[in-house]
Enzyme design. Structure first.
Site, PDB file in Angstrom:
ATOM      1  CD  GLU A 162       7.877-104.671  -7.721  1.00  0.00           C
ATOM      2  OE1 GLU A 162       6.738-104.888  -7.268  1.00  0.00           O
ATOM      3  OE2 GLU A 162       8.207-103.603  -8.246  1.00  0.00           O
TER       4      GLU A 162
ATOM      5  CD  GLU B  98       9.152 -98.871  -1.737  1.00  0.00           C
ATOM      6  OE1 GLU B  98       8.090 -99.481  -1.899  1.00  0.00           O
ATOM      7  OE2 GLU B  98       9.730 -98.270  -2.661  1.00  0.00           O
TER       8      GLU B  98
ATOM      9  CG  HIS C 152       6.629-102.435 -11.942  1.00  0.00           C
ATOM     10  ND1 HIS C 152       6.375-102.687 -10.613  1.00  0.00           N
ATOM     11  CD2 HIS C 152       5.509-102.827 -12.619  1.00  0.00           C
ATOM     12  CE1 HIS C 152       5.166-103.195 -10.489  1.00  0.00           C
ATOM     13  NE2 HIS C 152       4.627-103.307 -11.688  1.00  0.00           N
TER      14      HIS C 152
ATOM     15  NE  ARG D 120       8.443 -96.371  -7.587  1.00  0.00           N
ATOM     16  CZ  ARG D 120       8.016 -97.254  -6.715  1.00  0.00           C
ATOM     17  NH1 ARG D 120       7.685 -96.898  -5.496  1.00  0.00           N
ATOM     18  NH2 ARG D 120       7.919 -98.523  -7.046  1.00  0.00           N
TER      19      ARG D 120
ATOM     20  CD  GLU E 200       5.031 -99.759  -9.190  1.00  0.00           C
ATOM     21  OE1 GLU E 200       4.150-100.403  -8.611  1.00  0.00           O
ATOM     22  OE2 GLU E 200       6.240-100.079  -9.150  1.00  0.00           O
TER      23      GLU E 200
HETATM   24  C1  LER Z   1       6.552-100.836  -4.436  1.00  0.00           C
HETATM   25  O1  LER Z   1       7.508 -99.836  -4.379  1.00  0.00           O
HETATM   26  C2  LER Z   1       6.437-101.385  -5.809  1.00  0.00           C
HETATM   27  O2  LER Z   1       7.288-101.196  -6.655  1.00  0.00           O
HETATM   28  C3  LER Z   1       5.262-102.166  -6.101  1.00  0.00           C
HETATM   29  O3  LER Z   1       5.273-102.604  -7.413  1.00  0.00           O
HETATM   30  C4  LER Z   1       5.210-103.324  -5.115  1.00  0.00           C
HETATM   31  O4  LER Z   1       3.995-103.730  -4.683  1.00  0.00           O
HETATM   32 MN    MN Z   2       7.188-101.893  -8.704  1.00  0.00          MN
END
Ligand code: LER
Ligand code: MN
Length: 295
Positions: A170, A176, A229, A235, A264
Site C-alpha cells: 500500500e 506516516e 481503501h 479521512r 478505512e
Molecule cells: C495507514 O494510514 C493505512 O492506510 C493502513 O491501511 C496501512 O497499514
Molecule cells: Mn489504508
C-alpha cells in the site's frame, strides 16, 4: 483482470461472485491506536454491525495473528454472512515497532513472523495480507532499505505462494512514512519481487496527498490493483470531504476492477454514522451495482 481470487482454499467461506465491486469495512480485532477504524467494541460486535449495515465483508486489522484462533474468526464471519477480503498488519508497526525493512535483523525477523502468521490466518478466511506501515521507513540509504525489504519478501513469498495468499503493498503518504509513498514506487518493488501474488492496495486518502492524479495512478496500477481503501480527503467517510468518488468508481470500472472497496475511515461523528455514510455514498455515486446488500 484485477479480481481478488479467494476461492478454492480449504476452510474458505463462500465469496460473492466476482462480477461487481464489493464493500467492506475495516475493523480491528483489538483496541488500537490506529485512528481510521470505524468500529469500536469487540471485533465480534463490529462484524455483526457491519453485516447489519449491509457490508459484504470486513477487513481485519490484526496486531498478531498468531494470537487469534483462525477457526473462530472464520466462523464468526461466516455466521454473519460476511467475507474477509484482507488482513491488515500495520499495528505490528504502530504498537510494536516492527518492520520488514528495519536495519535490525531481530526486528525484521519478528516482523516477518507477524506477516507469516497473517498469511496463515488469511489462508483460512480467503483473504489477502496487506503490507502498509509494516514495510517501515527508509533507514541508511534507499538502496539498502530496498535490499532489506526484498530479503524479507524472499522469505515470505514461498509461504504466500504455498497458501495462495496475495500480499498487497500500500502506498502511504509522507506524513506516516518516507518509504514507498506512491503507486509508482510500489509498482517498482512489486516488479522486483518477481511474484504475481504481490499486488497493489490503493488508498484514496493517501493518493489524494501523494498522487498528481488519483485516476491516472489507478490506471498505472492497472492489473496489479487488488484492493482499494476508500476514505475521503480528510479521512472521513466518502462524501464528507472533497474527493470525487463518482470519477474514482468509474475509473475502477473501466479497469474491470472487481475487488473490494474497503472503508478505512475515521469514526466521525461516530463509528456507526461513518460506516453507514461510506456505504450509502458509494452506492449513491455508483452508476453500476455495487454489492453491499442493496442496489
Ligand atoms: C495507514 O494510514 C493505512 O492506510 C493502513 O491501511 C496501512 O497499514
Ligand atoms: Mn489504508
Amino acid at each position: 483482470m484485477a479480481t481478488l481470487s479467494t476461492t478454492g482454499r480449504a476452510g474458505v467461506p463462500p465469496v460473492p461472485p466476482a462480477d461487481a465491486m464489493h464493500l467492506s469495512l475495516v475493523i480491528s480485532t483489538e483496541e488500537t491506536s490506529f485512528d481510521a477504524v470505524a468500529m469500536r467494541g469487540t471485533w465480534q460486535d463490529a462484524v455483526r454491525t457491519a453485516a447489519a449495515l449491509g457490508y459484504d465483508g470486513v477487513e481485519l486489522a490484526v496486531r498478531d495473528a498468531s494470537r487469534l484462533d483462525a477457526a473462530v474468526v472464520a466462523s464468526v464471519v461466516r455466521e454473519a454472512g460476511l467475507t474477509v477480503p484482507a488482513i491488515g498488519t500495520g499495528q505490528a508497526y504502530l504498537a510494536d515497532g516492527l518492520s520488514l525493512a528495519h536495519p535490525s535483523e531481530d526486528i525484521r525477523a519478528r516482523a516477518n513472523a507477524r506477516v507469516a502468521a497473517a498469511i496463515h490466518l488469511a489462508a483460512q478466511v480467503g483473504a489477502a495480507v496487506i503490507v502498509g506501515l509494516l514495510r517501515g521507513r527508509i533507514s541508511g540509504d534507499r538502496a539498502a532499505t530496498d535490499r532489506r525489504l526484498l530479503e524479507s519478501m524472499r522469505a515470505l513469498q514461498p509461504i504466500a505462494e504455498q497458501l495462495h495468499v496475495p500480499i498487497l503493498f500500500e502506498p502511504i503518504n509522507r506524513y506516516e512514512t518516507d518509504y514507498l509513498p506512491t503507486v509508482e514506487a510500489v509498482l517498482e518493488v512489486i516488479r522486483r519481487t518477481g511474484s504475481p501474488l504481490v499486488g497493489v492496495l490503493a488508498d484514496t486518502f493517501h493518493m489524494n496527498i501523494e498522487e498528481a492524479s488519483i485516476e491516472e495512478s489507478l490506471r498505472r496500477a492497472g492489473p496489479h490493483l487488488r484492493h482499494v481503501h476508500v476514505a475521503d480527503s480528510n479521512r472521513f467517510a466518502p462524501g464528507w470531504g472533497h474527493l470525487d468518488f463518482s470519477r474514482i468508481l468509474s475509473v475502477l470500472r473501466q479497469l474491470d476492477y472487481r475487488g473490494y472497496l474497503s472503508a478505512e475511515i475515521l469514526p466521525h461523528p461516530n463509528p456507526h454514522a461513518a460506516a453507514r455514510q461510506a456505504l450509502e455514498h458509494l452506492r449513491a455515486v455508483s452508476r453500476a451495482p455495487i454489492l453491499g446488500g442493496g442496489t
